[in-house]
Write a protein that holds these residues in place. Structure first.
Motif, mmCIF file in Angstrom:
data_model
loop_
_atom_site.group_PDB
_atom_site.id
_atom_site.type_symbol
_atom_site.label_atom_id
_atom_site.label_comp_id
_atom_site.label_asym_id
_atom_site.label_seq_id
_atom_site.Cartn_x
_atom_site.Cartn_y
_atom_site.Cartn_z
ATOM 1 N N ASP A 196 -76.405 3.272 -50.715
ATOM 2 C CA ASP A 196 -77.980 3.993 -49.900
ATOM 3 C C ASP A 196 -78.160 4.653 -50.977
ATOM 4 N N TRP A 197 -78.017 5.909 -51.499
ATOM 5 C CA TRP A 197 -79.004 6.487 -52.845
ATOM 6 C C TRP A 197 -79.718 5.997 -53.576
ATOM 7 N N GLN A 198 -78.747 4.813 -54.580
ATOM 8 C CA GLN A 198 -79.379 3.749 -55.195
ATOM 9 C C GLN A 198 -80.558 3.328 -54.547
ATOM 10 N N ASN A 199 -80.523 2.054 -53.604
ATOM 11 C CA ASN A 199 -81.920 1.758 -53.259
ATOM 12 C C ASN A 199 -82.222 2.791 -52.610
ATOM 13 N N ARG A 200 -81.933 3.797 -52.196
ATOM 14 C CA ARG A 200 -83.611 5.090 -52.339
ATOM 15 C C ARG A 200 -84.038 5.015 -53.086
ATOM 16 N N LEU A 201 -83.849 5.172 -54.648
ATOM 17 C CA LEU A 201 -84.094 4.930 -55.889
ATOM 18 C C LEU A 201 -84.652 3.814 -56.593
ATOM 19 N N ILE A 202 -84.328 3.014 -55.798
ATOM 20 C CA ILE A 202 -85.211 1.273 -55.794
ATOM 21 C C ILE A 202 -86.472 1.668 -55.432
ATOM 22 N N ASP A 203 -86.452 2.494 -54.407
ATOM 23 C CA ASP A 203 -87.493 2.214 -53.414
ATOM 24 C C ASP A 203 -88.425 2.848 -54.071
ATOM 25 N N SER A 204 -88.485 4.388 -54.250
ATOM 26 C CA SER A 204 -89.040 4.977 -55.489
ATOM 27 C C SER A 204 -90.115 4.364 -56.789
ATOM 28 N N PHE A 205 -88.819 3.605 -57.531
ATOM 29 C CA PHE A 205 -89.292 2.675 -58.237
ATOM 30 C C PHE A 205 -90.109 1.579 -57.407
ATOM 31 N N GLU A 206 -90.360 0.898 -56.497
ATOM 32 C CA GLU A 206 -90.962 0.149 -56.020
ATOM 33 C C GLU A 206 -92.412 0.401 -55.662
ATOM 34 N N THR A 207 -91.971 1.549 -55.089
ATOM 35 C CA THR A 207 -93.571 2.705 -54.366
ATOM 36 C C THR A 207 -93.929 3.404 -55.657
ATOM 37 N N LYS A 208 -93.739 3.483 -56.429
ATOM 38 C CA LYS A 208 -93.946 4.027 -57.759
ATOM 39 C C LYS A 208 -93.805 5.733 -57.437
ATOM 40 N N THR B 8 -72.302 -5.940 -49.929
ATOM 41 C CA THR B 8 -71.284 -7.506 -48.329
ATOM 42 C C THR B 8 -70.226 -7.428 -49.048
ATOM 43 N N ALA B 9 -69.804 -7.057 -50.117
ATOM 44 C CA ALA B 9 -67.955 -7.645 -50.369
ATOM 45 C C ALA B 9 -67.738 -6.050 -49.389
ATOM 46 N N MET B 10 -68.467 -5.183 -49.510
ATOM 47 C CA MET B 10 -67.491 -3.475 -48.965
ATOM 48 C C MET B 10 -67.225 -3.805 -48.128
ATOM 49 N N GLU B 11 -68.491 -3.804 -47.579
ATOM 50 C CA GLU B 11 -69.173 -4.231 -45.796
ATOM 51 C C GLU B 11 -67.833 -5.288 -45.111
ATOM 52 N N ILE C 152 -85.050 -5.391 -59.731
ATOM 53 C CA ILE C 152 -84.179 -6.725 -59.318
ATOM 54 C C ILE C 152 -82.972 -6.877 -59.822
ATOM 55 N N LYS C 153 -82.511 -6.259 -61.529
ATOM 56 C CA LYS C 153 -80.469 -6.155 -61.705
ATOM 57 C C LYS C 153 -80.332 -5.179 -60.423
ATOM 58 N N TRP C 154 -80.637 -4.141 -59.824
ATOM 59 C CA TRP C 154 -79.869 -3.199 -59.022
ATOM 60 C C TRP C 154 -79.730 -4.160 -57.971
ATOM 61 N N ARG C 155 -80.996 -4.611 -57.313
ATOM 62 C CA ARG C 155 -80.053 -4.643 -56.159
ATOM 63 C C ARG C 155 -79.698 -5.680 -56.214
ATOM 64 N N THR C 156 -80.124 -6.643 -57.009
ATOM 65 C CA THR C 156 -78.632 -8.047 -57.072
ATOM 66 C C THR C 156 -77.563 -7.695 -57.028
ATOM 67 N N ALA C 157 -77.337 -6.463 -57.914
ATOM 68 C CA ALA C 157 -75.731 -5.821 -57.459
ATOM 69 C C ALA C 157 -75.525 -5.113 -56.591
ATOM 70 N N ILE C 158 -76.681 -4.630 -55.670
ATOM 71 C CA ILE C 158 -76.217 -3.620 -54.889
ATOM 72 C C ILE C 158 -75.863 -4.258 -53.260
ATOM 73 N N THR C 159 -77.105 -6.154 -53.186
ATOM 74 C CA THR C 159 -76.564 -6.252 -52.562
ATOM 75 C C THR C 159 -74.963 -7.650 -52.347
ATOM 76 N N MET C 160 -74.233 -7.572 -53.830
ATOM 77 C CA MET C 160 -73.031 -8.206 -53.568
ATOM 78 C C MET C 160 -72.019 -7.406 -53.761
ATOM 79 N N ASN C 161 -72.136 -6.255 -54.253
ATOM 80 C CA ASN C 161 -71.334 -5.346 -54.017
ATOM 81 C C ASN C 161 -71.664 -4.686 -52.367
#
Length: 180
Positions: free
Chosen positions: A155-167, A114-117, A103-112
């Protein structure tokens, strides 16, 4: 010191540590103390019971419960014959960890991200503009490189988070320690 006093003191030590630790992650100390109270409670508690036990205002109690609910750390439970809402902690600490960080990481990644894109898009326009000075173009190219590298990191952080969600992360770091 009486046995009850020792028991209360050990619980208070842990509740205080939880509250301080949660504060490091952006959760208020009062929500941390509430979580500690629910951790040690033998039964689900109402807002009034929690308020009375912790001496917090109803507003502060409600806000703390809401933030813990949003992070999937506590849950509302139903008890036959009880009219008030009851709350308890979620017992699966591993899932709480996964939920909190995703929850926390996805929020930060999305916010940052979006601004960077948006910045990348504007920098590319600036670089392509024939009226841009060489000095500004050079700095824009450096900024563009920095931002593109950071996008790779997200992108790497998102893949790490994906691995948390899928376990899937548990394939690499299992919950149970390997026996030596």
């Amino acid at each position: 010191m009486k046995d009850n006093e020792i028991l209360d003191k050990t619980r208070t030590m842990v509740i205080d540590a939880i509250a301080q630790n949660m504060n490091l992650y952006g959760i208020t100390p009062s929500a941390g103390r509430l979580y500690g109270l629910l951790f040690y409670s033998d039964k689900p508690l109402t807002l009034d019971e929690m308020k009375e036990e912790l001496g917090m205002s109803k507003t502060s109690m409600s806000t703390s419960v809401r933030s813990l609910l949003d992070l999937n750390m506590v849950e509302k439970v139903w008890v036959k014959g009880e009219r008030k809402d009851l709350y308890t902690i979620k017992e699966d600490w591993y899932q709480c960890f996964f939920d909190y960080f995703t929850i926390k990481w996805r929020t930060a990644i999305t916010m940052n991200g979006t601004a960077m894109e948006k910045s990348i898009s504007k920098l590319k326009e600036l670089i392509a503009n024939p009226e841009t000075s060489d000095e500004v173009r050079e700095q824009a190219l450096l900024d563009l490189k920095k931002l593109e590298d950071r996008i790779d990191y997200y992108d790497w952080q998102n893949r790490l988070i994906d691995s948390f969600e899928t376990k899937e992360i548990l394939d690499f770091i299992p919950i149970e320690k390997k026996k030596e």
